[in-house]
Structures are given as C-alpha cells and as structure tokens.
Scaffold this active site. Structure first.
Site, mmCIF file in Angstrom:
data_model
loop_
_atom_site.group_PDB
_atom_site.id
_atom_site.type_symbol
_atom_site.label_atom_id
_atom_site.label_comp_id
_atom_site.label_asym_id
_atom_site.label_seq_id
_atom_site.Cartn_x
_atom_site.Cartn_y
_atom_site.Cartn_z
ATOM 1 N N THR A 144 0.845 -1.192 0.000
ATOM 2 C CA THR A 144 0.000 0.000 0.000
ATOM 3 C C THR A 144 0.880 1.242 0.000
ATOM 4 O O THR A 144 1.851 1.316 0.758
ATOM 5 C CB THR A 144 -0.973 0.077 1.192
ATOM 6 O OG1 THR A 144 -1.661 1.329 1.162
ATOM 7 C CG2 THR A 144 -0.282 -0.048 2.527
ATOM 8 N N ASP A 146 -0.151 3.920 1.045
ATOM 9 C CA ASP A 146 -0.585 4.674 2.227
ATOM 10 C C ASP A 146 0.281 4.411 3.451
ATOM 11 O O ASP A 146 0.249 5.191 4.407
ATOM 12 C CB ASP A 146 -2.042 4.347 2.565
ATOM 13 C CG ASP A 146 -3.005 4.812 1.496
ATOM 14 O OD1 ASP A 146 -2.819 5.927 0.978
ATOM 15 O OD2 ASP A 146 -3.939 4.058 1.153
ATOM 16 N N MET A 190 -2.659 11.924 -1.618
ATOM 17 C CA MET A 190 -3.500 10.849 -1.105
ATOM 18 C C MET A 190 -3.256 10.609 0.379
ATOM 19 O O MET A 190 -2.152 10.798 0.872
ATOM 20 C CB MET A 190 -3.258 9.555 -1.877
ATOM 21 C CG MET A 190 -3.914 9.515 -3.246
ATOM 22 S SD MET A 190 -3.607 7.917 -4.052
ATOM 23 C CE MET A 190 -4.642 8.098 -5.506
ATOM 24 N N ARG A 192 -6.263 9.079 3.428
ATOM 25 C CA ARG A 192 -7.585 9.243 4.028
ATOM 26 C C ARG A 192 -7.487 9.578 5.514
ATOM 27 O O ARG A 192 -8.001 10.576 5.982
ATOM 28 C CB ARG A 192 -8.400 7.962 3.833
ATOM 29 C CG ARG A 192 -9.805 7.996 4.425
ATOM 30 C CD ARG A 192 -10.529 6.709 4.117
ATOM 31 N NE ARG A 192 -10.632 6.497 2.680
ATOM 32 C CZ ARG A 192 -11.577 7.040 1.917
ATOM 33 N NH1 ARG A 192 -12.517 7.794 2.462
ATOM 34 N NH2 ARG A 192 -11.587 6.815 0.618
ATOM 35 N N LEU A 302 -1.260 9.387 -10.028
ATOM 36 C CA LEU A 302 0.147 9.461 -10.419
ATOM 37 C C LEU A 302 1.059 8.974 -9.299
ATOM 38 O O LEU A 302 2.137 8.432 -9.546
ATOM 39 C CB LEU A 302 0.507 10.901 -10.798
ATOM 40 C CG LEU A 302 -0.246 11.484 -11.999
ATOM 41 C CD1 LEU A 302 0.080 12.958 -12.163
ATOM 42 C CD2 LEU A 302 0.103 10.715 -13.267
ATOM 43 N N ARG A 304 0.755 6.459 -7.420
ATOM 44 C CA ARG A 304 0.854 5.010 -7.297
ATOM 45 C C ARG A 304 1.266 4.308 -8.592
ATOM 46 O O ARG A 304 1.445 3.091 -8.592
ATOM 47 C CB ARG A 304 -0.465 4.431 -6.798
ATOM 48 C CG ARG A 304 -1.608 4.510 -7.801
ATOM 49 C CD ARG A 304 -2.916 4.119 -7.150
ATOM 50 N NE ARG A 304 -3.949 3.835 -8.148
ATOM 51 C CZ ARG A 304 -5.236 3.728 -7.883
ATOM 52 N NH1 ARG A 304 -5.646 3.895 -6.634
ATOM 53 N NH2 ARG A 304 -6.102 3.451 -8.824
#
Length: 411
Positions: A144, A146, A190, A192, A302, A304
């Site tokens: 990920t 993230d 990005m 969350r 972009l 990822r």
C-alpha cells in the site's frame, strides 16, 4: 529433481502501486523455484476468483526478460478489486464456493497482495479454513502506498510513492518562482486517515530547495481560520507559497474539507467515501480572501503508478516480501502477513518476518504525533529520518522507442 508441492494461487487487491508486480514476481518465481506444480493468478482478486476467472501464470511469464519487465510494470498485472468478504457467520455460502473451487484446482497455498482490506480477506479465509479443517495455507503479502498497515515498519509501494511526491513537490516549487507574480499552490496528496504520503512532501527541502511552506496531515484537526491566517502571512512576504495537504484532512467537527464543496459522493464496498477536491476548495478560498493567483494540483493516481521514478530499495523489498511469504507458507505458516523489520538506519538494513494477520487486519497505523510539529503544519526531522532510506536509488525502466516497456496479460 525438484519435488512438486502442489498448486499455488496469488491475487492482487486494492489500489495498486508502482512495485506491486515485483511482489507478484517474488511469489511466482520463489514458488516455482521451490517446486510448485502450477502458480495461478486470480483476475481481479477474490471477486474475479468467485466468478471463476484466473490464469496459469507460466503462460504469461515465460522468460527472465518477462520477469524484469513485470517488476518494472505499474498497476496490478492481474487486475484488482475492492471486494469485502462477508462475516463468516453472515454468509457461509460464499466461503463454501471459494473453498470448493480451491479444492477443485488442488490449491495448497493462497497468497494475497494488498493492504488493510486485503488482510481482512486473508483473516476470514484463514478462519474458515480452520473451521472446516482445510489444509490450505493463507498468507498476506503487504502492499500500500498509504503505509498504514500496522506492525510492519513500512509497506512496499510507499517508498516509491514518497520518492515521486518529494520529487514533484520540488519541481512544483521551482515552477512557482518562474513569473514575477505572487501565487499560492495547494498540492493534494492521497491519504484518508494517515498522512505518511503527505509528509513525504518535506523531502523536497534541501540545499537547492526551501521545501513546501506548510504540510497538513489528517492525524490532526484542520483549523481553517488558522490556515487562512498563516497563508496571508506567508503571501505578504513571499512570491510563491506552496502547501501540501492530505485529501483526508478534517475540520474539528469531523467533516472532510473536501465536503465544503458540492460533489457526487461515492462509497466503496468497505464504506470508504471517495475523497477529492480538497486542494480546489482551499485554493478557491484563498483566491477569494487573499486576492492572488492560486493553483490546485491533485497528484491523484500518479502517486501510485509512476514506475519511471521507482525506488530501488522499494522494488527490491517488494520482491523480497513476495518470496518470504512463499517460503513461510511452504514451511507451514498460515494466517500470517509478511512484515518488514528495520534493523538499522545507517547503514539501512531491513529484514522480513511474519506476523499474525488477525492482529494487523483492520488496524490503521498513523503518523506519530511527535513526528508532527506543535503547530500541526509540518513534519519533524524524525519523520524524514524514517522515510529517507526508503527512497534511495533507482531502477531504470526498460526503454523501447523512447518509452518504458511494460508486460501485460496480452503479451
């Protein structure tokens, strides 16, 4: 002569990364080297598998060149999904269907490459396997951008995304100084609920670049009035102001900043609301209140898929976790995820291990509060010390006719 150990199946799930296919290669190559009979690939993850869609990977990865191309290919080679398996107590029919197909295909080892939601899938399949007495080994392979998977030091995919964000932030900062006109640029990154990606914008700061002026992570409430006040102060003394903000920053009342603008709401199978427009909301607000030229730049997908600027450390570790998952499963591990354990920062040394997926699935790792400054508008040196080893070195794409060559299922 290698002794055959049965069939293997592997899938990819969730948002892709620039190095997710390196993990796929790690699973495939290690399984074949260790005597797997066949290695199947699920098309579009567990959702596609439920629909009976899968391929024999040996028909698509035929040479060492294919392996090198696939390592450097962005997106998910097998396709992905965002499919939430039900709780076992609510619907055993789906699990019966999955296990019946696994038995029909003579699968002994199941690998799933993904993030938090994907580890939830591994957890549920492991539990159902135990309930029904199945001998299939289920293993999670972390992925990920993230970087919000718990226990592991970091996740493959994050280093390359961070390298891209730091690089582009630096270039945007240079661009803002071109004209003799004051301007404010908001970069939307990005993230969350965790600000690992947005914090990477601080990598732009160095001898040749002053870095972004402010960085806002979703770990802390976003004070709109304080933000406008600080922008006005910066604008009064600088030609160009550049600010990085997580797409998921929230107001103290819990609303996402992007919700201040009207838009179509989309919620995925895991209950995640689509977040977009945070930078545009803030840029429009500043343009109105400060009266200057503003720009909103969304890095979006972009971050990822930028395999042309992949981190060699990242792509190497992605391959390693795939291989480590196979090794662990073939040696009897079940219901675990491969993790990365950092031994040293200088020199950077990181090793693989495994950990109970039940203690990882659905747990979100956030940026520690002490890695964010007191004002909540920048990251501390500890954050950069953590991230910098992960972006080191490059793996040059294989170029054909001036562009990167990728491997696809149609090749």
């Amino acid at each position: 002569m290698k002794s055959k150990v049965g069939n293997v199946i592997v899938g990819q799930s969730g948002g892709p990364t620039a190095v997710i296919n390196s993990s796929l290669v790690g699973v495939y190559k290690t399984a074949m080297d260790r005597g797997a009979n066949k290695v199947f690939g699920m098309l579009n993850g567990i959702q596609g598998f439920l629909e009976g869609r899968y391929v024999d990977l040996s028909n698509h990865i035929k040479s060492d060149l294919d392996i090198e191309l696939l390592k450097r290919t962005p997106s998910a080679f097998l396709g992905s999904c965002r499919y939430k398996l039900p709780e076992i107590k609510d619907n055993t029919e789906i699990f019966d269907q999955i296990f019946a197909r696994l038995k029909e295909m003579e699968i002994e080892y199941f690998f799933y490459i993904g993030g938090n939601d994907s580890m939830d899938t591994i957890k549920k399949l492991t539990d159902y396997g135990i309930i029904t007495g199945s001998s299939i080994k289920f293993m999670g392979v972390p992925k990920t951008i993230d970087n919000d998977l718990d226990i592991t030091d970091h996740t493959p995919g994050y280093g390359s995304a961070a390298k891209y964000i730091g690089s582009i932030t630096k270039e945007v900062i240079r661009d803002g100084l071109v004209y003799d006109q004051q301007n404010v640029t908001i970069l939307e990154v990005m993230g969350r609920n965790a600000g690992w990606l947005t914090g990477a914008a601080a990598l732009a700061k160095g001898e040749d670049c002053e870095g972004p002026d402010m960085i806002f992570l979703p770990e802390l409430p976003f004070d709109l009035e304080a933000f406008k006040r600080k922008v006005k102060e910066l604008h009064a003394r600088k030609k160009s102001v550049v600010i990085a903000v997580s797409e998921g920053v929230k107001l103290p009342d819990g609303r996402y900043v992007c919700e201040l603008s009207e838009g179509v709401e989309f919620v995925d199978a895991f209950g995640h609301k689509a977040l977009t427009g945070t930078a545009r909301v803030l840029a429009n607000m500043i343009a109105k209140e400060v009266g200057c030229k503003t720009r909103a730049i969304e890095f979006s997908t972009l971050q990822r898929c930028a395999s042309h600027i992949v981190s060699r450390v990242d792509i190497t570790e992605a391959f390693q976790v795939g291989g480590a998952a196979v090794k662990a499963a073939f040696e009897g591990s079940n219901g675990e995820m491969v993790i990365l354990k950092r031994v040293s920062d200088d020199p950077y040394i990181c090793v693989t291990d495994t950990y109970d997926v039940h203690k990882i699935a659905n747990v979100e790792k956030k940026v520690p509060r002490e890695w964010i400054n007191e004002e909540g508008d920048y990251v501390m040196p500890e954050f950069l010390n953590y991230i910098r080893p992960l972006i080191q070195a490059e793996l040059t794409p294989i170029m054909v006719d001036g562009l990167p060559r990728h491997l696809t299922l149609n090749d």
